[in-house]
Design an enzyme around this catalytic site. Sequence first.
Site, PDB file in Angstrom:
ATOM      1  N   GLU A   1      58.284 -41.733  43.029  1.00 29.71           N
ATOM      2  CA  GLU A   1      58.020 -40.552  43.976  1.00 29.71           C
ATOM      3  C   GLU A   1      58.913 -40.716  45.306  1.00 29.71           C
ATOM      4  O   GLU A   1      59.573 -39.761  45.672  1.00 29.71           O
ATOM      5  CB  GLU A   1      56.739 -39.992  44.208  1.00 29.71           C
ATOM      6  CG  GLU A   1      56.800 -38.632  44.331  1.00 29.71           C
ATOM      7  CD  GLU A   1      56.661 -38.379  45.844  1.00 29.71           C
ATOM      8  OE1 GLU A   1      57.508 -37.504  46.344  1.00 29.71           O
ATOM      9  OE2 GLU A   1      55.982 -38.886  46.599  1.00 29.71           O
TER      10      GLU A   1
ATOM     11  N   ARG B   1      56.297 -31.963  43.767  1.00 28.58           N
ATOM     12  CA  ARG B   1      57.150 -32.844  44.590  1.00 28.58           C
ATOM     13  C   ARG B   1      58.558 -32.785  44.396  1.00 28.58           C
ATOM     14  O   ARG B   1      59.347 -33.777  44.282  1.00 28.58           O
ATOM     15  CB  ARG B   1      56.607 -34.331  44.132  1.00 28.58           C
ATOM     16  CG  ARG B   1      55.171 -34.782  44.302  1.00 28.58           C
ATOM     17  CD  ARG B   1      54.945 -34.536  45.938  1.00 28.58           C
ATOM     18  NE  ARG B   1      53.505 -35.253  46.127  1.00 28.58           N
ATOM     19  CZ  ARG B   1      52.493 -34.566  46.233  1.00 28.58           C
ATOM     20  NH1 ARG B   1      52.698 -33.051  45.942  1.00 28.58           N
ATOM     21  NH2 ARG B   1      51.257 -34.820  46.491  1.00 28.58           N
TER      22      ARG B   1
ATOM     23  N   SER C   1      51.518 -41.563  47.656  1.00 26.26           N
ATOM     24  CA  SER C   1      51.608 -41.844  46.232  1.00 26.26           C
ATOM     25  C   SER C   1      53.066 -42.545  45.760  1.00 26.26           C
ATOM     26  O   SER C   1      54.214 -41.841  46.212  1.00 26.26           O
ATOM     27  CB  SER C   1      51.551 -40.587  45.564  1.00 26.26           C
ATOM     28  OG  SER C   1      50.354 -39.975  45.731  1.00 26.26           O
TER      29      SER C   1
HETATM   30  N1  EPU Z   1      42.373 -42.120  39.607  1.00 24.04           N
HETATM   31  C1  EPU Z   1      42.070 -43.309  39.033  1.00 24.04           C
HETATM   32  N2  EPU Z   1      42.209 -44.509  39.638  1.00 24.04           N
HETATM   33  C2  EPU Z   1      42.782 -44.537  40.993  1.00 24.04           C
HETATM   34  C3  EPU Z   1      43.271 -43.234  41.463  1.00 24.04           C
HETATM   35  C4  EPU Z   1      43.218 -41.952  40.763  1.00 24.04           C
HETATM   36  O1  EPU Z   1      41.370 -43.287  38.111  1.00 24.04           O
HETATM   37  O2  EPU Z   1      42.794 -45.676  41.545  1.00 24.04           O
HETATM   38  C5  EPU Z   1      41.970 -40.682  38.896  1.00 24.04           C
HETATM   39  C6  EPU Z   1      40.639 -40.343  39.114  1.00 24.04           C
HETATM   40  O3  EPU Z   1      40.115 -39.898  37.883  1.00 24.04           O
HETATM   41  C7  EPU Z   1      40.851 -38.951  39.958  1.00 24.04           C
HETATM   42  C8  EPU Z   1      42.180 -38.530  39.621  1.00 24.04           C
HETATM   43  O4  EPU Z   1      42.956 -39.928  39.397  1.00 24.04           O
HETATM   44  O5  EPU Z   1      39.987 -38.289  39.769  1.00 24.04           O
HETATM   45  C9  EPU Z   1      43.121 -37.843  40.935  1.00 24.04           C
HETATM   46  O6  EPU Z   1      43.329 -38.962  42.006  1.00 24.04           O
HETATM   47  P1  EPU Z   1      43.218 -38.209  43.377  1.00 24.04           P
HETATM   48  O7  EPU Z   1      42.294 -36.782  43.641  1.00 24.04           O
HETATM   49  O8  EPU Z   1      43.152 -39.168  44.331  1.00 24.04           O
HETATM   50  O9  EPU Z   1      44.595 -37.596  43.273  1.00 24.04           O
HETATM   51  P2  EPU Z   1      46.062 -38.075  42.571  1.00 24.04           P
HETATM   52  O10 EPU Z   1      46.513 -37.191  41.425  1.00 24.04           O
HETATM   53  O11 EPU Z   1      45.876 -39.512  42.727  1.00 24.04           O
HETATM   54  C10 EPU Z   1      47.444 -36.550  44.070  1.00 24.04           C
HETATM   55  C11 EPU Z   1      48.551 -36.646  44.937  1.00 24.04           C
HETATM   56  C12 EPU Z   1      48.363 -36.914  46.342  1.00 24.04           C
HETATM   57  C13 EPU Z   1      47.362 -36.092  46.894  1.00 24.04           C
HETATM   58  C14 EPU Z   1      45.943 -35.985  46.013  1.00 24.04           C
HETATM   59  C15 EPU Z   1      45.043 -34.859  46.181  1.00 24.04           C
HETATM   60  C16 EPU Z   1      50.743 -37.174  43.591  1.00 24.04           C
HETATM   61  C17 EPU Z   1      51.764 -38.023  43.121  1.00 24.04           C
HETATM   62  N3  EPU Z   1      49.609 -37.357  44.481  1.00 24.04           N
HETATM   63  O12 EPU Z   1      47.284 -37.938  43.900  1.00 24.04           O
HETATM   64  O13 EPU Z   1      49.632 -36.908  47.119  1.00 24.04           O
HETATM   65  O14 EPU Z   1      46.768 -36.402  48.303  1.00 24.04           O
HETATM   66  O15 EPU Z   1      46.610 -35.559  44.602  1.00 24.04           O
HETATM   67  O16 EPU Z   1      45.772 -33.505  45.947  1.00 24.04           O
HETATM   68  O17 EPU Z   1      50.687 -35.683  43.305  1.00 24.04           O
HETATM   69  C18 EPU Z   1      51.411 -38.150  48.176  1.00 24.04           C
HETATM   70  O18 EPU Z   1      52.300 -37.507  47.653  1.00 24.04           O
HETATM   71  O19 EPU Z   1      51.631 -39.186  48.757  1.00 24.04           O
HETATM   72  C19 EPU Z   1      49.957 -38.058  47.887  1.00 24.04           C
HETATM   73  C20 EPU Z   1      49.084 -39.077  48.585  1.00 24.04           C
END
Ligand code: EPU
Length: 333
Positions: free
Chosen positions: A329, A160, A233
Amino acid sequence: MNILQNISLKKYNTFGINVNAKRFVEINSTPELKGILAQEKDIFLLGGGSNMLLTSDIEKLVVHLNLKGIIVNETENDSVFVTAEAGENWHDFVIWCISQNYGGLENLSLIPGNVGTSPIQNIGAYGVEIKDTFHQLEAIDIATGNKSVFNKDDCNFGYRNSVFKNELKGKYIITNVTFKLTKNNHKTNISYGAIKEVLKDIIKPTLKDISDAVIAIRESKLPDPEKIGNSGSFFKNPIINIDLFKKLQQKYPNIPHYVISSAEIKIPAGWLIEQCDFKGKRFGETGVHEKQALVLVNYGNATGQEIFQLAKKIQQTVLEKFAIPLEIEVNVI
Ligand code: EPU
């Protein structure tokens, strides 16, 4: 060029924050952009408005970049160079590439925003970042009005992150971006758990299958900015050192994590925020999304300040509970 006065920016930012631009101009071509820069250097650049939180009226001239067009530049055997103008909607561009059977961007379906801002934060999702297919971009130097070409190394992409969020912040206006995409023998990436799960019954998923899977996953977790204002995010996923991680793992054996290196671990900020009991909580017109705690939302009439105050409260609570600072972010303006 028509400079408008006192324009609400509500429909120009995906958070749907109602602040005003004192002066606002819509730019439809690079010569127009150069023309405006010759008159005024202290501008506020507005693209898709998908990665910003507006906390007050904008005093500077707001320049809304509306450059449109897609050109297939040049072809090699298995790949193709595709240039999109900065004002093209990101998701429409991804879908157009899939319709031409150009591979590489399908995992990035449904990300809000425009092509021109995609390199600034090296947008990424489901195991892919734009740096993976990025070839080059063209940008106008605000100080001189001259065009520069940036290749991948010049952009210094990170998680990012890019040079445009650091040394060159506010210095250039990206006017178009060129991607190197596959025409045949697509190198698809379906290793991300949720995608694998959705595609488990398809033997050889097409680009469209992958895009459809990503769209379904995103729609199941992330609010549609057309319905509930948000900026995806709000925080970055923090990277912590292995010692702190081991301590946390003793207390929370199921803590989700991704190993970055032998010394560093990335923790999903959404999990940290959920553990602090913020998930799904509403505070007046703002709140934390019920299905993804990393997303702050505007239920309709929130001010940028209210959302920023909630973000600060979340940062403080996570810091107290986990000793992990969360970095915002989105661009807070
Ligand atoms: N999780 C929770 N609670 C929540 C959300 C997530 O426990 O409310 C945990 C879960 O264990 C889940 C893990 O976090 O398995 C990862 O969650 P998710 O796959 O939704 O991905 P993220 O790490 O929360 C990142 C990016 C997203 C992108 C997704 C998928 C960042 C800051 N965010 O989110 O990007 O869509 O991975 O690759 O790196 C964005 O940048 O705006 C964005 C949406």
